[in-house]
Design a protein around this motif. Structure first.
Motif, short mmCIF file in Angstrom:
data_model
loop_
_atom_site.label_atom_id
_atom_site.label_comp_id
_atom_site.label_asym_id
_atom_site.label_seq_id
_atom_site.Cartn_x
_atom_site.Cartn_y
_atom_site.Cartn_z
N THR A 240 0.82 -1.23 0.00
CA THR A 240 0.00 0.00 0.00
C THR A 240 0.84 1.26 0.00
OG1 THR A 240 -0.14 0.12 2.42
CG2 THR A 240 -1.80 -1.22 1.28
N ALA A 241 2.16 1.16 0.04
CA ALA A 241 3.02 2.34 0.11
C ALA A 241 2.97 3.11 -1.21
CB ALA A 241 4.45 1.93 0.41
N ARG A 242 2.79 4.43 -1.09
CA ARG A 242 2.92 5.27 -2.27
C ARG A 242 4.38 5.27 -2.73
NH1 ARG A 242 -1.32 9.12 -2.75
NH2 ARG A 242 -3.23 8.05 -2.12
N SER A 243 4.64 5.75 -3.90
CA SER A 243 5.99 5.69 -4.46
C SER A 243 7.02 6.28 -3.50
CB SER A 243 6.04 6.44 -5.79
OG SER A 243 5.66 7.79 -5.62
N ILE A 244 8.15 5.61 -3.39
CA ILE A 244 9.23 6.07 -2.51
C ILE A 244 9.99 7.18 -3.21
CG2 ILE A 244 11.41 5.39 -1.43
CD1 ILE A 244 10.21 2.64 -0.97
N ARG A 245 10.19 8.28 -2.49
CA ARG A 245 10.91 9.45 -3.02
C ARG A 245 12.17 9.65 -2.20
NH1 ARG A 245 6.91 13.93 -1.58
NH2 ARG A 245 7.21 12.87 0.41
N GLY A 246 13.20 10.18 -2.81
CA GLY A 246 14.45 10.39 -2.10
C GLY A 246 15.13 11.68 -2.47
N GLY A 247 16.06 12.09 -1.63
CA GLY A 247 16.81 13.30 -1.92
C GLY A 247 18.03 13.42 -1.03
N VAL A 248 18.88 14.37 -1.34
CA VAL A 248 20.09 14.65 -0.57
C VAL A 248 19.93 16.03 0.06
CG1 VAL A 248 22.58 15.02 -0.68
CG2 VAL A 248 21.52 13.22 -2.05
N GLY A 249 20.28 16.15 1.34
CA GLY A 249 20.15 17.42 2.04
C GLY A 249 21.49 17.94 2.52
N PRO A 250 21.82 19.21 2.26
CA PRO A 250 23.05 19.80 2.77
C PRO A 250 22.85 20.35 4.19
CG PRO A 250 22.31 20.81 0.68
CD PRO A 250 21.15 20.10 1.29
N LEU A 251 23.64 19.86 5.14
CA LEU A 251 23.49 20.24 6.54
C LEU A 251 24.60 21.20 6.96
CD1 LEU A 251 22.80 16.69 8.04
CD2 LEU A 251 21.19 18.23 6.90
N TRP A 252 24.33 22.00 7.97
CA TRP A 252 25.27 22.97 8.52
C TRP A 252 26.50 22.26 9.07
CZ3 TRP A 252 26.70 27.82 8.76
CH2 TRP A 252 27.35 28.34 9.89
N SER A 253 27.67 22.65 8.61
CA SER A 253 28.92 22.04 9.07
C SER A 253 29.68 22.93 10.05
CB SER A 253 29.82 21.75 7.87
OG SER A 253 30.22 22.96 7.22
N GLY A 254 29.15 24.13 10.29
CA GLY A 254 29.82 25.06 11.18
C GLY A 254 30.81 25.97 10.49
N ASP A 255 30.93 25.87 9.18
CA ASP A 255 31.89 26.71 8.47
C ASP A 255 31.42 28.16 8.46
OD1 ASP A 255 30.77 27.62 5.62
OD2 ASP A 255 29.99 25.62 6.04
N LEU A 256 32.35 29.06 8.30
CA LEU A 256 32.05 30.50 8.28
C LEU A 256 32.29 31.09 6.89
CD1 LEU A 256 33.61 31.53 11.71
CD2 LEU A 256 31.24 30.90 11.20
N CYS A 268 20.40 30.96 0.16
CA CYS A 268 19.61 30.74 1.37
C CYS A 268 19.02 29.34 1.34
CB CYS A 268 18.52 31.80 1.52
SG CYS A 268 17.36 31.90 0.14
N GLY A 269 18.49 28.90 2.49
CA GLY A 269 17.90 27.57 2.59
C GLY A 269 18.92 26.47 2.36
N ASP A 270 18.46 25.35 1.81
CA ASP A 270 19.36 24.22 1.57
C ASP A 270 20.53 24.60 0.68
OD1 ASP A 270 17.94 22.50 3.14
OD2 ASP A 270 17.09 21.32 1.52
N THR A 271 20.32 25.53 -0.23
CA THR A 271 21.39 25.95 -1.12
C THR A 271 22.58 26.49 -0.35
OG1 THR A 271 19.69 26.55 -2.72
CG2 THR A 271 21.90 27.37 -3.15
N ALA A 272 22.32 27.10 0.80
CA ALA A 272 23.39 27.64 1.63
C ALA A 272 23.97 26.58 2.56
CB ALA A 272 22.87 28.83 2.45
N GLY A 273 23.39 25.37 2.59
CA GLY A 273 23.91 24.30 3.42
C GLY A 273 23.75 24.56 4.90
N VAL A 274 22.51 24.87 5.32
CA VAL A 274 22.32 25.31 6.70
C VAL A 274 21.25 24.54 7.46
CG1 VAL A 274 23.22 27.66 6.41
CG2 VAL A 274 20.84 27.19 5.80
N ALA A 275 20.83 23.37 6.96
CA ALA A 275 19.85 22.57 7.70
C ALA A 275 20.48 21.99 8.97
CB ALA A 275 19.31 21.45 6.81
#
Length: 340
Positions: A240-256, A268-275
């Protein structure tokens, strides 16, 4: 009138477009997908993200119209101990619906163009940019005084301008199942998830959003892990599962590293790598950084292209992430479970 081009119509891009337009700047918002495009996501909006939605102009009635469902508790379910409950308010909102609601809101004072692929962003001098795009098979150049890059996990444009940061890369997969709806958000932790977690979030209308997040980076067999997770929770659920979707997320590494180009561009947002580097949650910072990015580029063009306001945006973003992702008792507990 000065013109800002925002590349990407997700929460961060829409927030930037709304903010800049309300500051009196002409805005062109370019979205690569079509209206109501869905995205792989847990759909969970913490109250901090909801507050930003309200700041942008959405109402509780809008959230309900999007099929939103409130939650008031998070449940953490470690492999070898009893569940731990934590009070936390927010909503589960389908990304396809809430993203479109934000774009519709932006369209009241912003030109929104769909199905538009941005190929390149070129700088001529401070306050003079050319955005090159393809739409319906036609090549187009759009002039801009400033640019906001909000293309989500697709970070090519930001990296070409040196404003993408140096993020940690995580991966996730998710699927919707019907008929198993619960009231609150559950996080499952254990060896199956390889320094990550599984989730089960109520998605409204009798559906649950199930997913797996691997905080160690892209996982080639993550879809198999999700199927095993679903089978563990609901043995009869796989068909019964709807189609499985996937993605890659850029997370905050602490860099300045800078998230601005002195000639008039910000990410801004994921483009800036700040999740969030611990949980992968990125909607709060997507909206917060989008609002700040829109305000920064509006000031940039209104103050005759001085880069000081853009430098201030980079400084604010670093301070915001450092403060938000600092240790708390709940975060330390979660980190301990992930390390087991």
């Amino acid at each position: 009138m000065s013109r800002i081009v925002v590349v990407g119509g997700g929460p961060a891009g829409s927030a930037a477009a709304l903010t800049a337009a309300r500051a009196g700047v002409e805005v062109l918002l370019l979205e690569s997908g079509r209206p109501n495009r869905d995205k792989p996501c847990g759909d969970g909006f913490l109250q901090s993200a909801i507050d930003h939605l309200f700041t942008l102009g959405l109402t509780e009635a809008d959230l309900i119209a999007c099929g939103g469902k409130r939650f008031s508790e998070l449940s953490f379910i470690p492999a070898a101990s009893q569940p731990v409950r934590h009070a936390a308010e927010g909503w589960v909102l389908r990304r396809a619906s809430i993203d479109q609601a934000l774009r519709d809101l932006a369209s009241s004072n912003t030109q929104v163009v769909y199905d538009c692929r941005v190929l390149n962003v070129r700088v001529k001098r401070a306050g003079s940019w050319s955005v090159e795009m393809s739409r319906a098979g036609t090549f187009v150049r759009a002039p801009a005084d400033a640019v906001v890059i909000a293309t989500g996990a697709s970070r090519r444009l930001a990296e070409s301008l040196g404003i993408g940061g140096n993020p940690i890369r995580a991966a996730s997969v998710t699927a919707y199942l019907e008929g198993f709806e619960a009231d609150n958000l559950r996080f499952h932790l254990g060896p199956l998830y390889s320094r990550g977690y599984g989730w089960a979030f109520p998605a409204g209308s009798g559906f649950m959003n199930y997913g797996i997040c691997s905080l160690r980076g892209p996982h080639q067999r993550l879809s198999d892990s999700l199927r095993q997770f679903l089978h563990t929770l609901i043995p009869a659920s796989i068909s019964t599962a709807r189609s499985i979707r996937g993605g890659v997320g850029p997370l905050w590494s602490g860099d300045l590293l800078p998230r601005h180009h002195p000639a008039g561009a910000v990410s801004c947002g994921d483009t800036a790598g700040v999740a969030d580097p611990l949980t992968g949650e990125g909607l709060t910072i997507a909206l917060a950084s989008g609002i700040a990015a829109g305000a920064a580029v509006a000031r940039f063009v209104q103050e005759r292209f001085t880069s000081l306001t853009l430098e201030g945006y980079t400084a604010w973003l670093s301070a915001f992430c450092s403060a938000r992702y600092s240790a708390t008792p709940v975060r330390s507990m979660f980190e301990g479970w992930l390390s087991d």
